[in-house]
Design a protein around this motif. Structure first.
Motif, PDB file in Angstrom:
ATOM      1  N   PHE A 124      32.141  31.424  -5.248  1.00  0.00           N
ATOM      2  CA  PHE A 124      32.253  32.426  -6.306  1.00  0.00           C
ATOM      3  C   PHE A 124      31.119  32.270  -7.309  1.00  0.00           C
ATOM      4  O   PHE A 124      30.854  31.164  -7.810  1.00  0.00           O
ATOM      5  CB  PHE A 124      33.602  32.306  -7.018  1.00  0.00           C
ATOM      6  CG  PHE A 124      34.751  32.762  -6.165  1.00  0.00           C
ATOM      7  CD1 PHE A 124      35.230  34.060  -6.241  1.00  0.00           C
ATOM      8  CD2 PHE A 124      35.336  31.894  -5.254  1.00  0.00           C
ATOM      9  CE1 PHE A 124      36.284  34.481  -5.443  1.00  0.00           C
ATOM     10  CE2 PHE A 124      36.389  32.313  -4.450  1.00  0.00           C
ATOM     11  CZ  PHE A 124      36.864  33.608  -4.543  1.00  0.00           C
ATOM     12  N   GLY A 125      30.462  33.377  -7.589  1.00  0.00           N
ATOM     13  CA  GLY A 125      29.411  33.389  -8.589  1.00  0.00           C
ATOM     14  C   GLY A 125      28.028  33.167  -8.011  1.00  0.00           C
ATOM     15  O   GLY A 125      27.864  32.565  -6.940  1.00  0.00           O
ATOM     16  N   VAL A 126      27.037  33.656  -8.734  1.00  0.00           N
ATOM     17  CA  VAL A 126      25.661  33.573  -8.236  1.00  0.00           C
ATOM     18  C   VAL A 126      25.092  32.168  -8.370  1.00  0.00           C
ATOM     19  O   VAL A 126      24.219  31.774  -7.592  1.00  0.00           O
ATOM     20  CB  VAL A 126      24.763  34.586  -8.963  1.00  0.00           C
ATOM     21  CG1 VAL A 126      25.240  36.005  -8.709  1.00  0.00           C
ATOM     22  CG2 VAL A 126      24.689  34.316 -10.458  1.00  0.00           C
ATOM     23  N   GLU A 127      25.575  31.385  -9.329  1.00  0.00           N
ATOM     24  CA  GLU A 127      25.065  30.017  -9.462  1.00  0.00           C
ATOM     25  C   GLU A 127      25.486  29.161  -8.268  1.00  0.00           C
ATOM     26  O   GLU A 127      24.663  28.460  -7.674  1.00  0.00           O
ATOM     27  CB  GLU A 127      25.574  29.391 -10.760  1.00  0.00           C
ATOM     28  CG  GLU A 127      25.101  27.955 -11.008  1.00  0.00           C
ATOM     29  CD  GLU A 127      23.623  27.849 -11.331  1.00  0.00           C
ATOM     30  OE1 GLU A 127      23.098  26.716 -11.265  1.00  0.00           O
ATOM     31  OE2 GLU A 127      22.994  28.871 -11.640  1.00  0.00           O
ATOM     32  N   ALA A 128      26.761  29.244  -7.904  1.00  0.00           N
ATOM     33  CA  ALA A 128      27.249  28.471  -6.755  1.00  0.00           C
ATOM     34  C   ALA A 128      26.548  28.914  -5.476  1.00  0.00           C
ATOM     35  O   ALA A 128      26.142  28.084  -4.653  1.00  0.00           O
ATOM     36  CB  ALA A 128      28.756  28.640  -6.618  1.00  0.00           C
ATOM     37  N   ALA A 129      26.381  30.230  -5.299  1.00  0.00           N
ATOM     38  CA  ALA A 129      25.730  30.745  -4.093  1.00  0.00           C
ATOM     39  C   ALA A 129      24.264  30.343  -4.033  1.00  0.00           C
ATOM     40  O   ALA A 129      23.759  29.959  -2.979  1.00  0.00           O
ATOM     41  CB  ALA A 129      25.850  32.275  -4.055  1.00  0.00           C
ATOM     42  N   SER A 130      23.591  30.437  -5.164  1.00  0.00           N
ATOM     43  CA  SER A 130      22.168  30.109  -5.201  1.00  0.00           C
ATOM     44  C   SER A 130      21.943  28.640  -4.858  1.00  0.00           C
ATOM     45  O   SER A 130      21.041  28.305  -4.080  1.00  0.00           O
ATOM     46  CB  SER A 130      21.606  30.414  -6.592  1.00  0.00           C
ATOM     47  OG  SER A 130      20.224  30.164  -6.634  1.00  0.00           O
ATOM     48  N   ARG A 131      22.757  27.767  -5.412  1.00  0.00           N
ATOM     49  CA  ARG A 131      22.586  26.334  -5.135  1.00  0.00           C
ATOM     50  C   ARG A 131      22.986  25.981  -3.705  1.00  0.00           C
ATOM     51  O   ARG A 131      22.335  25.149  -3.060  1.00  0.00           O
ATOM     52  CB  ARG A 131      23.396  25.510  -6.140  1.00  0.00           C
ATOM     53  CG  ARG A 131      22.810  25.550  -7.551  1.00  0.00           C
ATOM     54  CD  ARG A 131      23.570  24.658  -8.510  1.00  0.00           C
ATOM     55  NE  ARG A 131      23.002  24.688  -9.844  1.00  0.00           N
ATOM     56  CZ  ARG A 131      21.999  23.917 -10.263  1.00  0.00           C
ATOM     57  NH1 ARG A 131      21.461  23.030  -9.435  1.00  0.00           N
ATOM     58  NH2 ARG A 131      21.535  24.016 -11.496  1.00  0.00           N
ATOM     59  N   LEU A 132      24.041  26.614  -3.198  1.00  0.00           N
ATOM     60  CA  LEU A 132      24.528  26.281  -1.862  1.00  0.00           C
ATOM     61  C   LEU A 132      23.624  26.831  -0.763  1.00  0.00           C
ATOM     62  O   LEU A 132      23.290  26.123   0.194  1.00  0.00           O
ATOM     63  CB  LEU A 132      25.951  26.824  -1.680  1.00  0.00           C
ATOM     64  CG  LEU A 132      26.605  26.571  -0.316  1.00  0.00           C
ATOM     65  CD1 LEU A 132      26.782  25.072  -0.079  1.00  0.00           C
ATOM     66  CD2 LEU A 132      27.945  27.287  -0.232  1.00  0.00           C
ATOM     67  N   TYR A 133      23.221  28.088  -0.895  1.00  0.00           N
ATOM     68  CA  TYR A 133      22.500  28.755   0.190  1.00  0.00           C
ATOM     69  C   TYR A 133      20.980  28.772   0.017  1.00  0.00           C
ATOM     70  O   TYR A 133      20.245  28.775   1.009  1.00  0.00           O
ATOM     71  CB  TYR A 133      22.994  30.195   0.328  1.00  0.00           C
ATOM     72  CG  TYR A 133      24.464  30.311   0.615  1.00  0.00           C
ATOM     73  CD1 TYR A 133      25.038  29.679   1.720  1.00  0.00           C
ATOM     74  CD2 TYR A 133      25.301  31.056  -0.209  1.00  0.00           C
ATOM     75  CE1 TYR A 133      26.389  29.780   1.986  1.00  0.00           C
ATOM     76  CE2 TYR A 133      26.652  31.170   0.055  1.00  0.00           C
ATOM     77  CZ  TYR A 133      27.196  30.530   1.146  1.00  0.00           C
ATOM     78  OH  TYR A 133      28.544  30.635   1.411  1.00  0.00           O
ATOM     79  N   LEU A 134      20.514  28.779  -1.242  1.00  0.00           N
ATOM     80  CA  LEU A 134      19.076  28.885  -1.485  1.00  0.00           C
ATOM     81  C   LEU A 134      18.493  27.620  -2.104  1.00  0.00           C
ATOM     82  O   LEU A 134      17.285  27.538  -2.323  1.00  0.00           O
ATOM     83  CB  LEU A 134      18.791  30.093  -2.389  1.00  0.00           C
ATOM     84  CG  LEU A 134      19.295  31.439  -1.843  1.00  0.00           C
ATOM     85  CD1 LEU A 134      19.102  32.542  -2.879  1.00  0.00           C
ATOM     86  CD2 LEU A 134      18.586  31.799  -0.544  1.00  0.00           C
TER      87      LEU A 134
ATOM     88  N   LYS B 242      34.249  26.933  -4.448  1.00  0.00           N
ATOM     89  CA  LYS B 242      33.009  26.573  -5.154  1.00  0.00           C
ATOM     90  C   LYS B 242      32.787  27.603  -6.251  1.00  0.00           C
ATOM     91  O   LYS B 242      32.612  28.785  -5.983  1.00  0.00           O
ATOM     92  CB  LYS B 242      31.830  26.533  -4.177  1.00  0.00           C
ATOM     93  CG  LYS B 242      31.920  25.430  -3.140  1.00  0.00           C
ATOM     94  CD  LYS B 242      30.734  25.454  -2.189  1.00  0.00           C
ATOM     95  CE  LYS B 242      30.801  24.300  -1.199  1.00  0.00           C
ATOM     96  NZ  LYS B 242      31.999  24.377  -0.344  1.00  0.00           N
ATOM     97  N   TYR B 243      32.800  27.126  -7.482  1.00  0.00           N
ATOM     98  CA  TYR B 243      32.736  28.023  -8.636  1.00  0.00           C
ATOM     99  C   TYR B 243      32.107  27.272  -9.793  1.00  0.00           C
ATOM    100  O   TYR B 243      32.573  26.192 -10.172  1.00  0.00           O
ATOM    101  CB  TYR B 243      34.152  28.486  -8.986  1.00  0.00           C
ATOM    102  CG  TYR B 243      34.316  29.181 -10.322  1.00  0.00           C
ATOM    103  CD1 TYR B 243      33.574  30.310 -10.649  1.00  0.00           C
ATOM    104  CD2 TYR B 243      35.259  28.719 -11.242  1.00  0.00           C
ATOM    105  CE1 TYR B 243      33.759  30.956 -11.868  1.00  0.00           C
ATOM    106  CE2 TYR B 243      35.463  29.365 -12.456  1.00  0.00           C
ATOM    107  CZ  TYR B 243      34.703  30.478 -12.767  1.00  0.00           C
ATOM    108  OH  TYR B 243      34.894  31.115 -13.970  1.00  0.00           O
ATOM    109  N   ARG B 244      31.037  27.842 -10.328  1.00  0.00           N
ATOM    110  CA  ARG B 244      30.345  27.200 -11.447  1.00  0.00           C
ATOM    111  C   ARG B 244      29.907  28.285 -12.424  1.00  0.00           C
ATOM    112  O   ARG B 244      29.022  29.070 -12.113  1.00  0.00           O
ATOM    113  CB  ARG B 244      29.140  26.401 -10.944  1.00  0.00           C
ATOM    114  CG  ARG B 244      28.373  25.678 -12.036  1.00  0.00           C
ATOM    115  CD  ARG B 244      27.310  24.782 -11.431  1.00  0.00           C
ATOM    116  NE  ARG B 244      26.533  24.105 -12.446  1.00  0.00           N
ATOM    117  CZ  ARG B 244      25.598  23.198 -12.192  1.00  0.00           C
ATOM    118  NH1 ARG B 244      25.333  22.869 -10.933  1.00  0.00           N
ATOM    119  NH2 ARG B 244      24.917  22.621 -13.167  1.00  0.00           N
ATOM    120  N   PHE B 245      30.535  28.328 -13.579  1.00  0.00           N
ATOM    121  CA  PHE B 245      30.255  29.372 -14.559  1.00  0.00           C
ATOM    122  C   PHE B 245      29.011  29.009 -15.361  1.00  0.00           C
ATOM    123  O   PHE B 245      28.883  27.898 -15.882  1.00  0.00           O
ATOM    124  CB  PHE B 245      31.439  29.538 -15.505  1.00  0.00           C
ATOM    125  CG  PHE B 245      31.424  30.821 -16.290  1.00  0.00           C
ATOM    126  CD1 PHE B 245      32.209  31.890 -15.897  1.00  0.00           C
ATOM    127  CD2 PHE B 245      30.627  30.961 -17.417  1.00  0.00           C
ATOM    128  CE1 PHE B 245      32.201  33.086 -16.617  1.00  0.00           C
ATOM    129  CE2 PHE B 245      30.605  32.139 -18.128  1.00  0.00           C
ATOM    130  CZ  PHE B 245      31.403  33.207 -17.736  1.00  0.00           C
TER     131      PHE B 245
END
Length: 238
Positions: free
Chosen positions: A167-177, A59-62
């Motif tokens: 990978f990346g804060v965008e992917a993490a933010s959408r997935l987890y938060l 999971k990676y979104r730039f």
């Protein structure tokens, strides 16, 4: 068979020059274009395949730095590299401190700056060898000169592993938060930054007491740096 030393020197010079030009071109391309993937991403994808994990995909979104809450760059600077805006790519005191700790402990401590981590994760392979560290130092100097701090931080926020194959804060933010990185609060940004040492063990969605303690330290560091004013020249946001 006689080997012409002059010919060998000429070939080595041409090879060295070609590698130098290629490295400059590679760094210049990524100054403007997002890395489509990194060697570490491919490695993590291969590990998932070998271990027959249910989720084998990365999971990676730039996103641009303008699409990220200023709390997030502040949080990673507070957590990973508080002198990021002052140094030229290397924090020699931190490197020396990590070296001394490693002499006394079997647990390896890192002293890498954000710039060094970007050089390693974007252009190189993971591992511990003098050759890799030398090439890492070379790419660190290149991105400091060619990219500048804003681009280095932007790429770091997009390629740092923030979860298992995430990978990346965008992917993490959408997935987890369940929100875009542009909407991250101080608490949420500090939580993401707190798992960066080992996002496979430490979880954003199920933070351990150790992660929560780290978040409190990161929040304290964010305040000590002066809040989002510390990164306003990079983010362009007051």
């Amino acid at each position: 068979m006689n080997i012409n030393p002059r010919l060998i020197r000429s070939l080595l010079f041409r090879l060295t020059l070609s590698l130098f030009i290629l490295s400059i071109f590679w760094v210049l391309v990524y100054k403007w274009l997002p890395p489509p993937a990194t060697l570490h991403m491919f490695s993590r994808r291969a590990e998932a395949g070998r271990e027959n994990e249910a989720n084998k995909y990365i999971k990676y979104r730039f996103v641009s730095l303008e699409e990220v809450s200023p709390n997030m760059p502040l949080a990673v600077i507070a957590a990973e590299d508080q002198l990021f805006l002052q140094h030229n790519g290397f924090d020699f005191e931190a490197i020396q401190g990590a070296f001394k700790r490693n002499l006394k402990s079997k647990r390896i401590a890192g002293g890498s700056t954000i710039s060094q981590q970007v050089a390693k994760n974007v252009f190189l392979w993971h591992g511990r060898s003098y050759v890799r560290k030398a090439v890492e130092a070379y790419f660190t100097m290149l991105i400091e000169v060619i990219w500048g701090k804003k681009r280095i931080l932007e790429v770091y926020l997009n390629i740092a592993e923030t979860g298992n194959q995430v990978f990346g804060v965008e992917a993490a933010s959408r997935l987890y938060l369940h929100k875009p990185a542009a909407s991250l609060t101080q608490q949420e940004a500090a939580l993401i930054a707190s798992v960066l040492p080992n996002p496979i063990i430490y979880k954003i969605n199920h933070p351990s007491e150790g992660v929560l303690r780290k978040r409190r330290r990161v929040l304290k560091g964010m305040r000590q740096l002066g809040g989002i004013q510390h990164v306003k020249d990079i983010t362009g946001k007051p």
